[in-house]
Design a protein around this motif. Structure first.
Motif, PDB file in Angstrom:
ATOM      1  N   TRP A  75       0.808  -1.210   0.000  1.00  0.00           N
ATOM      2  CA  TRP A  75       0.000   0.000   0.000  1.00  0.00           C
ATOM      3  C   TRP A  75       0.849   1.272   0.000  1.00  0.00           C
ATOM      4  O   TRP A  75       0.513   2.249  -0.666  1.00  0.00           O
ATOM      5  CB  TRP A  75      -0.913   0.002   1.220  1.00  0.00           C
ATOM      6  CG  TRP A  75      -1.916  -1.104   1.240  1.00  0.00           C
ATOM      7  CD1 TRP A  75      -1.850  -2.267   1.947  1.00  0.00           C
ATOM      8  CD2 TRP A  75      -3.130  -1.174   0.487  1.00  0.00           C
ATOM      9  NE1 TRP A  75      -2.936  -3.061   1.700  1.00  0.00           N
ATOM     10  CE2 TRP A  75      -3.752  -2.403   0.806  1.00  0.00           C
ATOM     11  CE3 TRP A  75      -3.768  -0.314  -0.412  1.00  0.00           C
ATOM     12  CZ2 TRP A  75      -4.964  -2.797   0.257  1.00  0.00           C
ATOM     13  CZ3 TRP A  75      -4.988  -0.697  -0.957  1.00  0.00           C
ATOM     14  CH2 TRP A  75      -5.569  -1.919  -0.628  1.00  0.00           C
ATOM     15  N   LEU A  76       1.922   1.266   0.752  1.00  0.00           N
ATOM     16  CA  LEU A  76       2.717   2.477   0.929  1.00  0.00           C
ATOM     17  C   LEU A  76       4.113   2.401   0.319  1.00  0.00           C
ATOM     18  O   LEU A  76       4.741   3.439   0.096  1.00  0.00           O
ATOM     19  CB  LEU A  76       2.849   2.808   2.418  1.00  0.00           C
ATOM     20  CG  LEU A  76       1.540   3.032   3.181  1.00  0.00           C
ATOM     21  CD1 LEU A  76       1.817   3.238   4.652  1.00  0.00           C
ATOM     22  CD2 LEU A  76       0.772   4.216   2.604  1.00  0.00           C
ATOM     23  N   GLY A  77       4.608   1.222   0.062  1.00  0.00           N
ATOM     24  CA  GLY A  77       6.000   1.111  -0.369  1.00  0.00           C
ATOM     25  C   GLY A  77       6.196   0.804  -1.833  1.00  0.00           C
ATOM     26  O   GLY A  77       7.340   0.637  -2.268  1.00  0.00           O
ATOM     27  N   GLY A  78       5.117   0.724  -2.615  1.00  0.00           N
ATOM     28  CA  GLY A  78       5.277   0.347  -4.010  1.00  0.00           C
ATOM     29  C   GLY A  78       4.698   1.363  -4.963  1.00  0.00           C
ATOM     30  O   GLY A  78       5.305   2.392  -5.268  1.00  0.00           O
ATOM     31  N   ASP A  79       3.487   1.061  -5.456  1.00  0.00           N
ATOM     32  CA  ASP A  79       2.856   1.899  -6.473  1.00  0.00           C
ATOM     33  C   ASP A  79       2.473   3.264  -5.897  1.00  0.00           C
ATOM     34  O   ASP A  79       1.938   3.379  -4.802  1.00  0.00           O
ATOM     35  CB  ASP A  79       1.613   1.178  -7.014  1.00  0.00           C
ATOM     36  CG  ASP A  79       1.039   1.893  -8.219  1.00  0.00           C
ATOM     37  OD1 ASP A  79       1.758   2.700  -8.827  1.00  0.00           O
ATOM     38  OD2 ASP A  79      -0.140   1.653  -8.539  1.00  0.00           O
ATOM     39  N   ARG A  80       2.727   4.296  -6.708  1.00  0.00           N
ATOM     40  CA  ARG A  80       2.412   5.656  -6.266  1.00  0.00           C
ATOM     41  C   ARG A  80       0.903   5.869  -6.158  1.00  0.00           C
ATOM     42  O   ARG A  80       0.433   6.580  -5.257  1.00  0.00           O
ATOM     43  CB  ARG A  80       3.023   6.651  -7.254  1.00  0.00           C
ATOM     44  CG  ARG A  80       2.765   8.111  -6.927  1.00  0.00           C
ATOM     45  CD  ARG A  80       3.399   9.010  -7.968  1.00  0.00           C
ATOM     46  NE  ARG A  80       3.125  10.404  -7.688  1.00  0.00           N
ATOM     47  CZ  ARG A  80       3.535  11.415  -8.450  1.00  0.00           C
ATOM     48  NH1 ARG A  80       4.268  11.150  -9.521  1.00  0.00           N
ATOM     49  NH2 ARG A  80       3.235  12.643  -8.132  1.00  0.00           N
ATOM     50  N   SER A  81       0.144   5.268  -7.071  1.00  0.00           N
ATOM     51  CA  SER A  81      -1.305   5.431  -7.048  1.00  0.00           C
ATOM     52  C   SER A  81      -1.911   4.841  -5.778  1.00  0.00           C
ATOM     53  O   SER A  81      -2.810   5.429  -5.168  1.00  0.00           O
ATOM     54  CB  SER A  81      -1.936   4.779  -8.280  1.00  0.00           C
ATOM     55  OG  SER A  81      -1.451   5.367  -9.469  1.00  0.00           O
ATOM     56  N   LEU A  82      -1.415   3.662  -5.362  1.00  0.00           N
ATOM     57  CA  LEU A  82      -1.910   3.059  -4.125  1.00  0.00           C
ATOM     58  C   LEU A  82      -1.574   3.931  -2.916  1.00  0.00           C
ATOM     59  O   LEU A  82      -2.389   4.073  -2.000  1.00  0.00           O
ATOM     60  CB  LEU A  82      -1.321   1.659  -3.949  1.00  0.00           C
ATOM     61  CG  LEU A  82      -1.886   0.555  -4.854  1.00  0.00           C
ATOM     62  CD1 LEU A  82      -1.134  -0.750  -4.610  1.00  0.00           C
ATOM     63  CD2 LEU A  82      -3.370   0.377  -4.618  1.00  0.00           C
ATOM     64  N   ALA A  83      -0.379   4.484  -2.906  1.00  0.00           N
ATOM     65  CA  ALA A  83       0.001   5.368  -1.806  1.00  0.00           C
ATOM     66  C   ALA A  83      -0.891   6.609  -1.767  1.00  0.00           C
ATOM     67  O   ALA A  83      -1.295   7.078  -0.689  1.00  0.00           O
ATOM     68  CB  ALA A  83       1.461   5.762  -1.935  1.00  0.00           C
ATOM     69  N   LEU A  84      -1.237   7.147  -2.947  1.00  0.00           N
ATOM     70  CA  LEU A  84      -2.110   8.316  -3.001  1.00  0.00           C
ATOM     71  C   LEU A  84      -3.507   7.973  -2.485  1.00  0.00           C
ATOM     72  O   LEU A  84      -4.125   8.761  -1.752  1.00  0.00           O
ATOM     73  CB  LEU A  84      -2.180   8.835  -4.433  1.00  0.00           C
ATOM     74  CG  LEU A  84      -3.021  10.095  -4.674  1.00  0.00           C
ATOM     75  CD1 LEU A  84      -2.518  11.245  -3.815  1.00  0.00           C
ATOM     76  CD2 LEU A  84      -3.003  10.474  -6.149  1.00  0.00           C
ATOM     77  N   ILE A  85      -4.007   6.791  -2.858  1.00  0.00           N
ATOM     78  CA  ILE A  85      -5.312   6.355  -2.355  1.00  0.00           C
ATOM     79  C   ILE A  85      -5.276   6.190  -0.834  1.00  0.00           C
ATOM     80  O   ILE A  85      -6.222   6.565  -0.128  1.00  0.00           O
ATOM     81  CB  ILE A  85      -5.733   5.044  -3.042  1.00  0.00           C
ATOM     82  CG1 ILE A  85      -5.992   5.290  -4.532  1.00  0.00           C
ATOM     83  CG2 ILE A  85      -6.963   4.452  -2.375  1.00  0.00           C
ATOM     84  CD1 ILE A  85      -6.262   4.026  -5.316  1.00  0.00           C
ATOM     85  N   ALA A  86      -4.187   5.631  -0.323  1.00  0.00           N
ATOM     86  CA  ALA A  86      -4.059   5.448   1.122  1.00  0.00           C
ATOM     87  C   ALA A  86      -4.063   6.797   1.843  1.00  0.00           C
ATOM     88  O   ALA A  86      -4.707   6.949   2.894  1.00  0.00           O
ATOM     89  CB  ALA A  86      -2.777   4.678   1.435  1.00  0.00           C
ATOM     90  N   VAL A  87      -3.366   7.784   1.291  1.00  0.00           N
ATOM     91  CA  VAL A  87      -3.346   9.111   1.906  1.00  0.00           C
ATOM     92  C   VAL A  87      -4.740   9.736   1.873  1.00  0.00           C
ATOM     93  O   VAL A  87      -5.178  10.370   2.847  1.00  0.00           O
ATOM     94  CB  VAL A  87      -2.323  10.011   1.190  1.00  0.00           C
ATOM     95  CG1 VAL A  87      -2.420  11.455   1.696  1.00  0.00           C
ATOM     96  CG2 VAL A  87      -0.908   9.494   1.411  1.00  0.00           C
ATOM     97  N   LEU A  88      -5.472   9.548   0.765  1.00  0.00           N
ATOM     98  CA  LEU A  88      -6.833  10.069   0.677  1.00  0.00           C
ATOM     99  C   LEU A  88      -7.735   9.445   1.745  1.00  0.00           C
ATOM    100  O   LEU A  88      -8.534  10.135   2.380  1.00  0.00           O
ATOM    101  CB  LEU A  88      -7.405   9.794  -0.713  1.00  0.00           C
ATOM    102  CG  LEU A  88      -7.054  10.786  -1.819  1.00  0.00           C
ATOM    103  CD1 LEU A  88      -7.531  10.263  -3.174  1.00  0.00           C
ATOM    104  CD2 LEU A  88      -7.664  12.148  -1.529  1.00  0.00           C
ATOM    105  N   VAL A  89      -7.601   8.131   1.925  1.00  0.00           N
ATOM    106  CA  VAL A  89      -8.418   7.448   2.930  1.00  0.00           C
ATOM    107  C   VAL A  89      -8.125   7.980   4.325  1.00  0.00           C
ATOM    108  O   VAL A  89      -9.037   8.255   5.119  1.00  0.00           O
ATOM    109  CB  VAL A  89      -8.171   5.932   2.859  1.00  0.00           C
ATOM    110  CG1 VAL A  89      -8.818   5.226   4.050  1.00  0.00           C
ATOM    111  CG2 VAL A  89      -8.716   5.354   1.554  1.00  0.00           C
ATOM    112  N   VAL A  90      -6.854   8.154   4.646  1.00  0.00           N
ATOM    113  CA  VAL A  90      -6.482   8.640   5.976  1.00  0.00           C
ATOM    114  C   VAL A  90      -6.956  10.080   6.177  1.00  0.00           C
ATOM    115  O   VAL A  90      -7.444  10.442   7.260  1.00  0.00           O
ATOM    116  CB  VAL A  90      -4.962   8.525   6.168  1.00  0.00           C
ATOM    117  CG1 VAL A  90      -4.540   9.136   7.504  1.00  0.00           C
ATOM    118  CG2 VAL A  90      -4.526   7.065   6.092  1.00  0.00           C
ATOM    119  N   LEU A  91      -6.823  10.920   5.149  1.00  0.00           N
ATOM    120  CA  LEU A  91      -7.301  12.300   5.258  1.00  0.00           C
ATOM    121  C   LEU A  91      -8.801  12.343   5.521  1.00  0.00           C
ATOM    122  O   LEU A  91      -9.271  13.065   6.419  1.00  0.00           O
ATOM    123  CB  LEU A  91      -6.965  13.070   3.975  1.00  0.00           C
ATOM    124  CG  LEU A  91      -5.578  13.695   3.857  1.00  0.00           C
ATOM    125  CD1 LEU A  91      -5.384  14.294   2.477  1.00  0.00           C
ATOM    126  CD2 LEU A  91      -5.371  14.763   4.919  1.00  0.00           C
TER     127      LEU A  91
END
Length: 349
Positions: free
Chosen positions: A208-224
């Motif tokens: 989720w956080l260490g690979g694809d940039r799109s997945l990391a962006l989605i994770a940040v959106l969810v946390v926000l």
């Protein structure tokens, strides 16, 4: 039968005197002193002046605003002005800051790392407010008006509405750094709660956080969204609770359902609150410094405030302040656009 013989106080008759420059100067000085003096000590020659009466109405308010505005100018406006000045210098933290014009902004324009971070920040500023406000309005409507009709009440919230308000608002009492650490552990690839649950059902969880940039962006959106939606639930609940119940009763008598009632009654009446929340959430998403810095690895995803922080860390203070000025302009532009788009006639009730 009695007769009131009181005579209203009248201003003294004006004396026709020739006004010389010295007289005008003396009258001006007297007028300034009279504005600063209490009314009982104000000379009668000035007390009945139209300008004095106008200023006297605002003197009491100005006395209370003077000190707070002075502190605001010292601790808020002054740092902004200093940052704008240093953005045009090559300041590196020392006592010398040479003026270099627009060189920092030219360097920023040609910096691909800046544009990569700006792309992420703009996406967050556009998407996060929409998702957060939609969830906030939905939960707030269910809490205030989404329950079954009770006896003697035109509208009512779902059962346990007060408890849900506390649950939704709970992330607001947590530090942003704590939220980032907790969610970083939840989204961890090897030992995270989500991937651990997927492994139990035979599914390999993604990085989720260490690979694809799109997945990391989605994770940040969810946390926000998770961390801020509770604030807007309480905000919108208060706005919806202020709407008179008679309006809802009239809508129900006309046969309006819940969807029609929300879009035709509730949303127009709380639109000013929604617009304010949109601006506030957009600025919060444009920042998102602590969440990205703590939760996401540096090489995967970076927002503009994190890029600014790295320039400060490297001693490029002048370049960093120029990035801060761009963020300031972008925040102001975002606020003006939202106010312009969301502008509509105010509905009174």
């Amino acid at each position: 039968m009695t007769t009131d013989t009181r005579v209203a106080e009248t201003p003294p008759p004006k004396k026709t005197t020739k006004r010389t420059p010295q007289t005008k100067k003396a009258n001006g000085l007297l007028f300034v002193l009279a504005v600063l003096l209490p009314p009982r000590f104000t000379p009668q020659s000035v007390r009945y002046d139209r300008r004095y009466r106008t200023l006297d109405k605002y003197r009491f308010i100005s006395g209370f605003l003077g000190l707070p505005l002075a502190f605001y100018a010292l601790f808020v406006i002054s740092p902004f002005i200093q940052a704008i000045y240093y953005s045009f210098t090559d300041w590196s933290g020392g006592p010398v800051a040479n003026f270099i014009g627009f060189d920092n902004f030219t360097k920023m324009w040609n910096d691909e790392r800046f544009w990569d971070s700006m792309e992420v920040s703009v996406v967050l500023a556009l998407v996060a407010p929409v998702l957060t406000l939609m969830l906030g309005m939905f939960f707030a409507y269910m809490i205030t008006s989404g329950g079954r009709h009770r006896k003697g009440q035109a509208i009512a919230g779902v059962a346990g509405s007060s408890f849900y308000k506390v649950v939704y608002f709970f992330p607001q009492v947590l530090s942003v750094a704590i939220i980032a650490v907790v969610w970083g552990r939840v989204l961890n690839t090897n030992s995270g709660l989500i991937n651990g649950g997927l492994d139990k059902v035979g599914i390999d969880g993604p990085a989720w956080l260490g690979g694809d940039r799109s997945l990391a962006l989605i994770a940040v959106l969810v946390v926000l969204c998770w961390s801020f939606v509770g604030f807007y639930v309480v905000l919108f609940s208060a706005a919806m609770g202020a709407i008179p119940k008679d309006i809802y009763e009239a809508a129900l008598l006309d046969g309006a359902g819940r969807g029609r009632t929300f879009f035709s009654v509730t949303l127009p009446l709380i639109w000013d609150t929604v617009r304010t929340g949109w601006i506030y959430m957009g600025i919060q998403a444009l920042d998102s410094f602590a969440i990205v810095l703590v939760m996401v690895p540096e090489h995967v995803l970076k927002v503009t405030p994190v890029f600014l922080y790295e320039r400060f860390r490297d001693g490029q203070y002048g370049y960093a302040t120029s990035i801060g000025v761009v963020l300031l302009v972008l925040s102001m532009a975002f606020s003006l656009i939202v106010m312009r788009i969301g502008n509509r006639d105010r509905i009174e009730y």
